[in-house]
Scaffold this motif. Structure first.
Motif, PDB file in Angstrom:
ATOM      1  N   GLU A   1       0.844  -1.187   0.000  1.00 36.63           N
ATOM      2  CA  GLU A   1       0.000   0.000   0.000  1.00 36.63           C
ATOM      3  C   GLU A   1       0.882   1.241   0.000  1.00 36.63           C
ATOM      4  OE1 GLU A   1      -2.701   1.933   3.297  1.00 36.63           O
ATOM      5  OE2 GLU A   1      -3.534   0.045   2.541  1.00 36.63           O
ATOM      6  N   ILE A   2       0.623   2.120  -0.921  1.00 34.66           N
ATOM      7  CA  ILE A   2       1.428   3.334  -1.083  1.00 34.66           C
ATOM      8  C   ILE A   2       1.429   4.186   0.181  1.00 34.66           C
ATOM      9  CG2 ILE A   2       1.571   5.519  -2.362  1.00 34.66           C
ATOM     10  CD1 ILE A   2       0.599   3.943  -4.829  1.00 34.66           C
ATOM     11  N   GLN A   3       0.310   4.272   0.857  1.00 32.74           N
ATOM     12  CA  GLN A   3       0.201   5.131   2.036  1.00 32.74           C
ATOM     13  C   GLN A   3       1.158   4.730   3.146  1.00 32.74           C
ATOM     14  OE1 GLN A   3      -1.282   7.820   0.520  1.00 32.74           O
ATOM     15  NE2 GLN A   3      -1.767   8.173   2.649  1.00 32.74           N
ATOM     16  N   LYS A   4       1.548   3.482   3.215  1.00 34.58           N
ATOM     17  CA  LYS A   4       2.495   3.038   4.254  1.00 34.58           C
ATOM     18  C   LYS A   4       3.870   3.655   4.061  1.00 34.58           C
ATOM     19  CE  LYS A   4       0.211  -1.312   5.269  1.00 34.58           C
ATOM     20  NZ  LYS A   4       0.258  -2.775   5.185  1.00 34.58           N
ATOM     21  N   LEU A   5       4.149   4.160   2.859  1.00 32.26           N
ATOM     22  CA  LEU A   5       5.429   4.790   2.565  1.00 32.26           C
ATOM     23  C   LEU A   5       5.435   6.285   2.882  1.00 32.26           C
ATOM     24  CD1 LEU A   5       6.127   2.976  -0.823  1.00 32.26           C
ATOM     25  CD2 LEU A   5       7.050   2.412   1.438  1.00 32.26           C
ATOM     26  N   ASN A   6       4.304   6.799   3.373  1.00 36.81           N
ATOM     27  CA  ASN A   6       4.162   8.209   3.763  1.00 36.81           C
ATOM     28  C   ASN A   6       4.568   9.201   2.668  1.00 36.81           C
ATOM     29  OD1 ASN A   6       3.247   7.589   6.409  1.00 36.81           O
ATOM     30  ND2 ASN A   6       5.362   7.149   6.989  1.00 36.81           N
ATOM     31  N   PRO A   7       3.953   9.109   1.494  1.00 35.54           N
ATOM     32  CA  PRO A   7       4.297  10.077   0.441  1.00 35.54           C
ATOM     33  C   PRO A   7       3.802  11.476   0.822  1.00 35.54           C
ATOM     34  CG  PRO A   7       2.348   8.838  -0.188  1.00 35.54           C
ATOM     35  CD  PRO A   7       2.855   8.225   1.093  1.00 35.54           C
TER      36      PRO A   7
END
Length: 115
Positions: A1-7
């Motif tokens: 999930e992209i959100q876990k990478l804190n963009p």
């Protein structure tokens, strides 16, 4: 999930009204840095970028649509950015799916993006 990478920002373009409603009901519009654009990518992409990274889901698209999108990459992808796409083209035939992937890869390389 992209959100876990804190963009810093996470732009999602969604054209399907039911998926869009589900995203809103699940609170995606309230997540830090998330921007949801409702509409077809063809109608919103020119004013949405530029982006550091792009993941393009080709499901439901034709090869011609993918080519049009990829032609926009030099304008919407920042230098050093990452581009990836889901190859949903020709899902019922592994040979033709590979052909679409190979043709797309060759086209993108012509833009001379750094590896």
């Amino acid at each position: 999930e992209i959100q876990k990478l804190n963009p810093r920002t996470h732009t999602i373009i969604e054209a399907h009204p039911d998926v869009y409603k589900k995203m809103i009901s699940d609170g995606w519009d309230k997540k830090q840095g998330v921007k949801i654009l409702f509409g077809r990518w063809q109608d919103v992409i020119d004013t949405a970028g530029p982006f550091d990274g792009i993941f393009f889901d080709t499901y439901g698209e034709h090869y011609g649509d993918l080519r049009i999108f990829q032609n926009k990459l030099p304008k919407i992808l920042r230098p050093g950015g990452i581009y990836s796409f889901f190859n949903g083209l020709c899902p019922g035939n592994i040979f033709f799916s590979w052909c679409c992937l190979s043709n797309s890869s060759i086209r993108v390389r012509k833009f001379r993006f750094p590896d």
